[in-house]
Write an enzyme that holds these catalytic residues in place. Structure first.
Site, PDB file in Angstrom:
ATOM      1  N   ASP A  48      -8.117 -14.733  82.566  1.00  0.00           N
ATOM      2  CA  ASP A  48      -7.132 -15.822  82.631  1.00  0.00           C
ATOM      3  C   ASP A  48      -6.569 -16.147  81.246  1.00  0.00           C
ATOM      4  O   ASP A  48      -7.252 -15.986  80.240  1.00  0.00           O
ATOM      5  CB  ASP A  48      -7.811 -17.064  83.236  1.00  0.00           C
ATOM      6  CG  ASP A  48      -6.811 -18.088  83.721  1.00  0.00           C
ATOM      7  OD1 ASP A  48      -5.600 -17.782  83.784  1.00  0.00           O
ATOM      8  OD2 ASP A  48      -7.237 -19.209  84.044  1.00  0.00           O
ATOM      9  N   ASN A  67      -1.264 -14.633  93.962  1.00  0.00           N
ATOM     10  CA  ASN A  67      -0.306 -14.336  92.879  1.00  0.00           C
ATOM     11  C   ASN A  67       1.077 -13.931  93.384  1.00  0.00           C
ATOM     12  O   ASN A  67       2.041 -13.906  92.613  1.00  0.00           O
ATOM     13  CB  ASN A  67      -0.852 -13.260  91.938  1.00  0.00           C
ATOM     14  CG  ASN A  67      -1.941 -13.759  90.999  1.00  0.00           C
ATOM     15  OD1 ASN A  67      -2.806 -13.003  90.564  1.00  0.00           O
ATOM     16  ND2 ASN A  67      -1.926 -15.047  90.678  1.00  0.00           N
TER      17      ASN A  67
HETATM   18  C1  FPP Z   1      -4.058 -14.583  84.620  1.00  0.00           C
HETATM   19  O1  FPP Z   1      -3.326 -15.113  83.536  1.00  0.00           O
HETATM   20  C2  FPP Z   1      -3.878 -13.149  84.687  1.00  0.00           C
HETATM   21  C3  FPP Z   1      -3.278 -12.479  85.716  1.00  0.00           C
HETATM   22  C4  FPP Z   1      -2.766 -13.164  86.922  1.00  0.00           C
HETATM   23  C5  FPP Z   1      -3.091 -11.022  85.685  1.00  0.00           C
HETATM   24  C6  FPP Z   1      -4.161 -10.248  84.983  1.00  0.00           C
HETATM   25  C7  FPP Z   1      -3.610  -8.957  84.547  1.00  0.00           C
HETATM   26  C8  FPP Z   1      -4.000  -8.279  83.450  1.00  0.00           C
HETATM   27  C9  FPP Z   1      -5.116  -8.697  82.619  1.00  0.00           C
HETATM   28  C10 FPP Z   1      -3.329  -7.060  82.983  1.00  0.00           C
HETATM   29  C11 FPP Z   1      -2.933  -6.143  84.060  1.00  0.00           C
HETATM   30  C12 FPP Z   1      -4.015  -5.336  84.587  1.00  0.00           C
HETATM   31  C13 FPP Z   1      -3.895  -4.722  85.791  1.00  0.00           C
HETATM   32  C14 FPP Z   1      -4.915  -3.728  86.189  1.00  0.00           C
HETATM   33  C15 FPP Z   1      -2.803  -5.039  86.710  1.00  0.00           C
HETATM   34  P1  FPP Z   1      -2.152 -16.112  83.836  1.00  0.00           P
HETATM   35  O2  FPP Z   1      -0.893 -15.334  83.950  1.00  0.00           O
HETATM   36  O3  FPP Z   1      -2.464 -16.942  85.053  1.00  0.00           O
HETATM   37  O4  FPP Z   1      -2.170 -16.977  82.535  1.00  0.00           O
HETATM   38  P2  FPP Z   1      -1.819 -18.526  82.433  1.00  0.00           P
HETATM   39  O5  FPP Z   1      -2.781 -19.272  83.311  1.00  0.00           O
HETATM   40  O6  FPP Z   1      -2.041 -18.810  80.978  1.00  0.00           O
HETATM   41  O7  FPP Z   1      -0.389 -18.691  82.856  1.00  0.00           O
END
Ligand code: FPP
Length: 259
Positions: A26, A74
Site C-alpha cells: 500500500d 480496485n
Molecule cells: C496500493 O497503493 C497498491 C495497489 C492497488 C497496486 C499494487 C501494485 C504494485 C505494487 C505494482 C504492480 C504489480 C503487479 C504485479 C500488478 P495505492 O494505489 O492504494 O496507494 P494510495 O493508498 O497511497 O493511493
C-alpha cells in the site's frame, strides 16, 4: 490452506522465521503524490519494490510470499489506472518470468480470472505452467482477488460437490472448505505486512489470516526493500504466538484467554 493443527515451531517462543508472508503493498499513490508525480509512477516504482522483495524473501528462506497486487474492489478506480495496473501485471510476467523460473520460484495467481482479458489469462496460465515444478519459493500473486469472493466460491464448489454426490454434507469441515480456496495446499500466512501506515486487511486472506501476526510499517510500498522486510521479520520473531493455547506466561498464573 492450513497444514498444521497443532502449534508449529515458533509457537510460545516466537523465534522461528515465517514460512509464509503476505504483503499488502500500500501507498503507491501517496508516494507519487508527495513527489508531484502521477499515480502510475508510484505503481511502476511499486513493481520495482516487488522485484526487490521477491529476491529478499528468497534470500531469507521464506517459502511462500503472497502479494496483494489488485483487489476485486480496485475496479472502482479510474479506467486509466485500472489499465495501467493491468499493463504492469503483463510487464511483470513478460519481463520477470524467466528470471523467476531460473531462481526456482513457482508462480501462482490467486483471484478470479472471469473479468480479465484473454491475453492476461493466457499469460497467467503460461507463468503457472512453466514454474509448476519449482520448489525454492512460491510467489502467490493476488490479482483480481477478494477474500469474501474466494470464500463464496469455495462454498459454491462445496454445494456443487454435494449435488454431484462427491461429498456428504456431514463431511463438510474446515479442511473441506480450505481445499476449495484459491490458496489450497499452501500453509496459512504466519505474518502479514501492510505498508503505508494503514492498519486493516482490506479483504485479503480473511480465512487464512485467522492466526497471522500483523506488522504495519509506515513506509510507502515503493520504498520497501530488503531492510524493511528484515525489520518486519524481526518484529514477528519477537512476538509470542499461542494459536489459542497458553503461552509461557500461563505458568506464572497471569495468562488471559490465550489467543
Ligand atoms: C496500493 O497503493 C497498491 C495497489 C492497488 C497496486 C499494487 C501494485 C504494485 C505494487 C505494482 C504492480 C504489480 C503487479 C504485479 C500488478 P495505492 O494505489 O492504494 O496507494 P494510495 O493508498 O497511497 O493511493
Amino acid at each position: 490452506m492450513r497444514e498444521q493443527r497443532s502449534p508449529p515451531a515458533g509457537a510460545h517462543g516466537g523465534h522461528a522465521p515465517p514460512r509464509h508472508v503476505g504483503v499488502i503493498m500500500d501507498g503507491n499513490g501517496r508516494w507519487a503524490a508527495t513527489r508531484g508525480l502521477p499515480r502510475i509512477e508510484g505503481h511502476r516504482r511499486g513493481l520495482e519494490a516487488l522485484r526487490r522483495t521477491v529476491r529478499a524473501a528468497g534470500d531469507l528462506g521464506i517459502e511462500h510470499l503472497t502479494v496483494y497486487s489488485f483487489s476485486s474492489e480496485n475496479w472502482r478506480r479510474p479506467a486509466q489506472e485500472v489499465a495501467d495496473l493491468m499493463g504492469l501485471l503483463k510487464r511483470f510476467i513478460r519481463n520477470d518470468l524467466a528470471d523467476l523460473h531460473r531462481n526456482g520460484v513457482r508462480v501462482r495467481v490467486i483471484g478470479s480470472r472471469d473479468d480479465l482479458s484473454s491475453d492476461i489469462r493466457t499469460l497467467l496460465v503460461e507463468a503457472e505452467e512453466l514454474t509448476r515444478a519449482n520448489t525454492n519459493m512460491t510467489l502467490h500473486v493476488a490479482f483480481n482477488y477478494g477474500s469474501r469472493q474466494e470464500i463464496a466460491v469455495a462454498a459454491r464448489r462445496l454445494a456443487e460437490d454435494v449435488v454431484a454426490g462427491r461429498i456428504d454434507p456431514a463431511e463438510i469441515d474446515e479442511k473441506a472448505l480450505e481445499a476449495r480456496l484459491y490458496t489450497a495446499g499452501a500453509p496459512d500466512p504466519d505474518l502479514i505486512i501492510r505498508t503505508s501506515g494503514e492498519e486493516r486487511l482490506s479483504n485479503f486472506l480473511l480465512w487464512q489470516a485467522a492466526y497471522s501476526e500483523f506488522v504495519f510499517l509506515p513506509v510507502h510500498w515503493p520504498d520497501f526493500d530488503a531492510s524493511a522486510l528484515a525489520e518486519a521479520l524481526s518484529i514477528y520473531m519477537n512476538r509470542q504466538r499461542r494459536f489459542g493455547g497458553l503461552g509461557p506466561a500461563a505458568t506464572a498464573g497471569n495468562a488471559m484467554t490465550g489467543s
